[in-house]
Design an enzyme around this catalytic site. Structure first.
Site, mmCIF file in Angstrom:
data_model
loop_
_atom_site.group_PDB
_atom_site.id
_atom_site.type_symbol
_atom_site.label_atom_id
_atom_site.label_comp_id
_atom_site.label_asym_id
_atom_site.label_seq_id
_atom_site.Cartn_x
_atom_site.Cartn_y
_atom_site.Cartn_z
ATOM 1 N N ASN A 140 0.827 -1.201 0.000
ATOM 2 C CA ASN A 140 0.000 0.000 0.000
ATOM 3 C C ASN A 140 0.865 1.257 0.000
ATOM 4 O OD1 ASN A 140 -2.066 -1.814 0.139
ATOM 5 N ND2 ASN A 140 -2.396 -1.577 2.340
ATOM 6 N N HIS A 186 6.035 -0.854 -2.585
ATOM 7 C CA HIS A 186 5.545 -0.209 -3.808
ATOM 8 C C HIS A 186 5.624 1.310 -3.729
ATOM 9 C CE1 HIS A 186 3.047 -3.995 -4.985
ATOM 10 N NE2 HIS A 186 4.342 -4.143 -5.160
ATOM 11 N N THR A 243 -4.835 -8.915 -0.039
ATOM 12 C CA THR A 243 -4.179 -8.775 -1.339
ATOM 13 C C THR A 243 -4.678 -9.842 -2.304
ATOM 14 O OG1 THR A 243 -2.060 -8.679 -2.526
ATOM 15 C CG2 THR A 243 -2.172 -10.155 -0.602
#
Ligand code: OAD
Length: 269
Positions: free
Chosen positions: A107, A126, A211
């Site tokens: 996230n 990320h 996820t």
């Protein structure tokens, strides 16, 4: 749920790291749209784009200010959101487990950090939507997007004043969001690739939450962990490929992450 809690407790009694691996589903209960859910679309001109089309270096090179507008809009959505009980449960797990614990999150919304997850044990693989870095990668450093750059409404253009602030402090060239795009690769300096892989090889427990199992490094975490003998559990409202692995390991919880992570943190107190 009881079987999953028992499996987590048994894993805790073995040596090894405890990893929580989170995805957009953990922030869904804070009101942030998931990536592959129906509310992920974005319109530019007459065209609707899905995140997978916009979150790319190719799109940024082609229409940088349209991509920036999308990120500045989402940055506003993320700043409006509040961490939920799932985020707070993971902060409790971190304080209960100390150096054994590692939070690996896909996230970019910053909610784990805002909930109080310790930076030393939190790996944003990320990136982070509140940060920017040089679009030419003159350095790997990243900086907070200046507060003077306001959140944008849906389909609002980036103002000239904001464009003047979205520049690399080092070379003065254009800045870009510090997020991993679909046509880019993980690395250590920006996305903790080697560190996260190393932790996974030492795992006794991997708690996967929220996820859809569509991205590469999370797959490496789960498979390296499983190969090291770690117990894998999966928390999700839907079946997903990680659930198939967890079914043969620590089990699955089919329900909202906030309640399940709270139960796990309470049980592992
Ligand atoms: P997705 O949108 O692909 O998947 C969200 C998952 O969360 C789905 O499996 C949902 O079933 C689940 N979910 C939704 N609400 C939930 C809830 N309340 N409790 C538990 N689970 C819930 O998001 P991710 O898997 O995180 O990467 O996507 C991974 C990456 O895909 C993103 O980080 C993004 C994209 O590539 C980059 O931007 C680089």
């Amino acid at each position: 749920m009881d079987a999953v809690l028992a499996a987590c407790r048994a894993a805790l009694d073995r040596p090894g790291r405890i990893i929580a691996l989170t995805g957009a589903g953990v922030s869904a209960e804070s009101g942030i749209p998931t990536f592959r859910g129906k509310d992920g679309y974005w319109t530019i001109g007459a065209r609707e784009y899905h995140p997978q089309e916009l979150a790319t270096r190719e799109a940024f090179d082609e229409m940088p200010w349209s991509v920036w507008a999308w990120y500045l809009y989402r940055r506003g959505v993320c700043r409006q959101a509040e961490p939920n009980a799932g985020h707070h449960a993971l902060v409790r797990l971190a304080s209960q487990l100390g150096d054994r614990f590692a939070l690996v999150t896909q996230n970019v919304d910053g909610l784990h950090r805002r909930a109080g997850s310790p930076d030393a044990h939190t790996f944003a693989i990320h990136g982070d939507i509140s940060l920017m870095r040089c679009a030419r990668d003159c350095v790997a450093d990243r900086w907070p997007i200046p507060d003077a750059v306001p959140a944008l409404a849906r389909n609002e253009d980036v103002s000239p004043a904001s464009k003047a602030l979205l520049v690399c402090p080092r070379c003065g060239g254009m800045a870009r969001p510090h997020v991993l795009w679909f046509d880019e690769s993980y690395d250590e300096p920006r996305f903790h690739l080697d560190t996260v892989r190393e932790i996974a090889t030492q795992a006794a427990l991997v708690i996967v939450a929220g996820t859809s199992a569509q991205t590469n490094l999370p797959w490496q975490v789960v498979t390296l962990g499983a190969r090291a003998g770690a117990t894998i559990v999966d928390i999700n409202v839907e079946d997903n490929p990680f659930g198939d692995i967890a079914e043969r390991s620590g089990g699955v919880v089919r329900g909202p992450a906030a309640a399940a992570l709270t139960a796990v943190a309470d049980h592992l107190r």
